[in-house]
Design a protein around this motif. Structure first.
Motif, PDB file in Angstrom:
ATOM      1  N   THR A  37     -11.554  -1.439  -5.968  1.00  0.00           N
ATOM      2  CA  THR A  37     -10.841  -0.169  -6.058  1.00  0.00           C
ATOM      3  C   THR A  37     -11.728   1.026  -5.707  1.00  0.00           C
ATOM      4  N   ASN A  38     -12.911   1.112  -6.294  1.00  0.00           N
ATOM      5  CA  ASN A  38     -13.801   2.259  -6.043  1.00  0.00           C
ATOM      6  C   ASN A  38     -14.192   2.340  -4.574  1.00  0.00           C
ATOM      7  N   LYS A  89     -13.167   5.226  -1.831  1.00  0.00           N
ATOM      8  CA  LYS A  89     -14.253   5.986  -1.185  1.00  0.00           C
ATOM      9  C   LYS A  89     -14.226   5.822   0.341  1.00  0.00           C
TER      10      LYS A  89
END
Length: 140
Positions: free
Chosen positions: A132-133, A137
Motif C-alpha cells: 500500500t505505501n 508513493k
C-alpha cells in the motif's frame, strides 16, 4: 510392379504432391513473384512476435534503452535473481530499466489497495509486490 511405380509417381504429380527425396525435380513455371513490402513498425513487429511465438525473436523492447541503462547504472534482472530464489529488495534501492508485462490491483483485508506486477528486461523477469505505501508513493 514396374507399371505400379510409374503410375504412383504420375498420380502424385497430378495431385500436386511430391516426395522429399524424389529423383526428379519438379519445375515451378509460375513467374509471379511476391511483392516487396515494408517491414512492420518496430512496436508492432515486437508485439506480433510476442503474441505468435511467446517471446521476442528479433530484439527485446528494452534493448532500445541499453545506453540509458548504462548511464544510470541500472541493474539487470538476472543479477537480482540467483538459484531460483525469490528476490527480496527490502531496504535496498535497485534501479531497473525494464517493462511491466502484467499489473494487477488487489484489495487487502483492511480494504487498502496493493498491486502485483511482472517485470522483465533483456536478461530475465521477476514478480514484484507493491504494498500500500509503495503503491501510494509510486503509483500513478
Amino acid at each position: 510392379m514396374k507399371y505400379l511405380k510409374i503410375s504412383n509417381k504420375f498420380n502424385g504429380k497430378i495431385s500436386g504432391q511430391v516426395g522429399l527425396f524424389d529423383e526428379n525435380n519438379f519445375d515451378i513455371s509460375d513467374d509471379s513473384s511476391l511483392p516487396v513490402l515494408d517491414d512492420y513498425p518496430r512496436a508492432t513487429r515486437l508485439q506480433y512476435e510476442r503474441e505468435c511465438v511467446g517471446f521476442y525473436v528479433s530484439e527485446h523492447p528494452v534493448s532500445a534503452y541499453k545506453n540509458l541503462a548504462k548511464r544510470i547504472k541500472a541493474t539487470d534482472i538476472s543479477n537480482l535473481v540467483s538459484d531460483d530464489l525469490d528476490v527480496s529488495c527490502n531496504d535496498k534501492s535497485v534501479t531497473l530499466v525494464a517493462q511491466v508485462t502484467s499489473f494487477k490491483l488487489r484489495t487487502t483485508k483492511n480494504g487498502k489497495q496493493m498491486a502485483t506486477a511482472s517485470i522483465e528486461d533483456c536478461t530475465g523477469s521477476i514478480n514484484a509486490i507493491l504494498f500500500t505505501n509503495a503503491l501510494v508513493k509510486y503509483g500513478h
